[in-house]
Write an enzyme that holds these catalytic residues in place. Sequence first.
Site, PDB file in Angstrom:
ATOM      1  N   PHE A  66       0.717  -1.144   0.015  1.00  0.00           N
ATOM      2  CA  PHE A  66       0.083   0.004   0.066  1.00  0.00           C
ATOM      3  C   PHE A  66       0.875   1.356   0.051  1.00  0.00           C
ATOM      4  CE2 PHE A  66       0.683  -1.350   4.379  1.00  0.00           C
ATOM      5  CZ  PHE A  66       1.181  -0.188   5.142  1.00  0.00           C
ATOM      6  N   HIS A 115       6.708  -6.090  12.833  1.00  0.00           N
ATOM      7  CA  HIS A 115       6.693  -5.874  11.415  1.00  0.00           C
ATOM      8  C   HIS A 115       5.229  -5.178  11.311  1.00  0.00           C
ATOM      9  CE1 HIS A 115       4.170  -8.917   9.981  1.00  0.00           C
ATOM     10  NE2 HIS A 115       4.363  -8.605   8.687  1.00  0.00           N
ATOM     11  N   ALA A 160       0.844  -5.205  12.761  1.00  0.00           N
ATOM     12  CA  ALA A 160      -0.044  -5.632  13.604  1.00  0.00           C
ATOM     13  C   ALA A 160      -0.181  -7.132  13.362  1.00  0.00           C
ATOM     14  CB  ALA A 160      -1.505  -5.357  13.380  1.00  0.00           C
TER      15      ALA A 160
HETATM   16  P1  5GP Z   1       2.849  -8.253   5.612  1.00  0.00           P
HETATM   17  O1  5GP Z   1       4.299  -7.646   5.387  1.00  0.00           O
HETATM   18  O2  5GP Z   1       3.180  -9.332   6.486  1.00  0.00           O
HETATM   19  O3  5GP Z   1       2.068  -8.457   4.507  1.00  0.00           O
HETATM   20  O4  5GP Z   1       2.027  -7.196   6.267  1.00  0.00           O
HETATM   21  C1  5GP Z   1       2.616  -5.938   7.043  1.00  0.00           C
HETATM   22  C2  5GP Z   1       1.586  -5.572   8.078  1.00  0.00           C
HETATM   23  O5  5GP Z   1       1.035  -4.243   7.576  1.00  0.00           O
HETATM   24  C3  5GP Z   1       0.551  -6.451   8.698  1.00  0.00           C
HETATM   25  O6  5GP Z   1       0.643  -7.142   9.384  1.00  0.00           O
HETATM   26  C4  5GP Z   1      -0.404  -5.159   8.849  1.00  0.00           C
HETATM   27  O7  5GP Z   1      -0.490  -5.077  10.120  1.00  0.00           O
HETATM   28  C5  5GP Z   1      -0.005  -4.222   8.062  1.00  0.00           C
HETATM   29  N1  5GP Z   1      -1.006  -3.550   6.974  1.00  0.00           N
HETATM   30  C6  5GP Z   1      -1.702  -4.478   6.078  1.00  0.00           C
HETATM   31  N2  5GP Z   1      -2.344  -3.634   5.284  1.00  0.00           N
HETATM   32  C7  5GP Z   1      -2.137  -1.996   5.889  1.00  0.00           C
HETATM   33  C8  5GP Z   1      -2.904  -0.755   4.967  1.00  0.00           C
HETATM   34  O8  5GP Z   1      -3.339  -1.017   4.162  1.00  0.00           O
HETATM   35  N3  5GP Z   1      -2.466  -0.021   5.889  1.00  0.00           N
HETATM   36  C9  5GP Z   1      -1.654   0.014   6.841  1.00  0.00           C
HETATM   37  N4  5GP Z   1      -0.931   1.074   7.894  1.00  0.00           N
HETATM   38  N5  5GP Z   1      -1.099  -1.168   7.462  1.00  0.00           N
HETATM   39  C10 5GP Z   1      -1.562  -2.289   6.941  1.00  0.00           C
HETATM   40 MN    MN Z   2       5.644  -7.092   3.920  1.00  0.00          MN
END
Ligand code: 5GP
Ligand code: MN
Length: 395
Positions: A160, A324, A326
């Site tokens: 994102f 990294h 939530a």
């Molecule tokens: P991952 O790298 O494991 O795919 O995700 C990283 C983290 O980004 C997730 O654990 C979640 O807490 C956070 N996250 C996922 N989508 C969004 C988003 O659209 N906006 C924000 N600020 N955090 C997100």
């Molecule tokens: Mn990631």
Amino acid sequence: MRTVEGGRVPIRMWADPDSIEDAALGQLRNASNLPWIHGVAVMPDVHYGKGATVGSVLAMRDAVSPAAVGVDIGCGMSAVRTSLTAADLPDDLGRLRRRIESAVPVGFAMHETPVNPDRVPGTGGWDDFWARFAELHPDVQSLRERARRQIGSLGGGNHFIEVCLEQGGEDAGRVWLMLHSGSRGIGNELAKRHIDAARGLPHNADLPDPDLAVFVADTPEMAAYRGDLFWAQEYAARNRATMVALVQSALAEVVPGTRFDEPISCHHNYVAEETFDGVDVLVTRKGAIRAGSGEMGIIPGSMGTGSYIVRGLGNPESFRSASHGAGRRMSRRKAKKTFSADDLAAQTAGVECRKDGAVVDEIPSAYKDIDAVIRAQRDLVEVVAQLKQVVCVKG
Ligand code: 5GP
Ligand code: MN
Ligand code: MN
């Protein structure tokens, strides 16, 4: 921090062991029993992942498991503090969102008009970077093409780009840009090849989970992995730097005169060579960031709950690491079954973002409570700024 004994090394947990799925606990036990293991640290956002949990740190002597890095090598976050405050943003945030969406290619598809990084200010050294890849893979033109075409693009899923406002404190209302992306198709391709290659090695024959297979020092397989790994990590960093520059230009077009601080950037799926207690180890952080003393980090929450900018406290117990994000509380499938597009709209009220059925798996309720996750790691990081998004562009 609590420890779970039983393996070759104790598992150090910043998560409540009772809240962790059995499958994830099993994966942590497997990791703690590897012959090369030096330490295991578990972050409060931990959950099951292929071969190794997401939200964990493995320190190994003379070995590395490619599945403990993850398939998006170098995935991570960048954030930039701007000179703007909320009042400087246009009333029509849709316009800003569309400007960002046209500046940065988003989604899984190959992009019709790829970004030419040579024309993006603030990044450089591309010729040498591409030449190094050509040395690693002299015969595979198609891989090189793919790498070039996707540089400066976001990817799909939970990658994102956000425009955020700082919450509370002296700098309340300050505008930040934030971005989550990794090494795109090329990193994924390289990671999968190496995960497959590791599975076939004889020293991995007795592992309880073949996906946790490792490469060991002084072998051609390790050398090949290291070459691709460190190149892909750089690709991810360059990819984010390119997009940061594009998003900065987009914002400066909408609000002329905007200035930007130096970006903060941190990988959360990667390997680093570090030393703990005089022991040289390869540290894999899969869904974890480095939290060295004074080091800046980014911990995102979800598309409706905002995020944190943090400073590392350098705690060696976690191998100087922190969470990294939530972390997921619910699989994508379950989230799609449980929630509707109306639920998503309700949970992202006030955020200029997609609210259609295709992104319901990204609904804030599918993620853990970010504030609780931050509280659970007070001995690992201190909060520098709490951010809440007003625009979120999803991949
Ligand atoms: P991952 O790298 O494991 O795919 O995700 C990283 C983290 O980004 C997730 O654990 C979640 O807490 C956070 N996250 C996922 N989508 C969004 C988003 O659209 N906006 C924000 N600020 N955090 C997100
Ligand atoms: Mn990631
Ligand atoms: Mn990723």
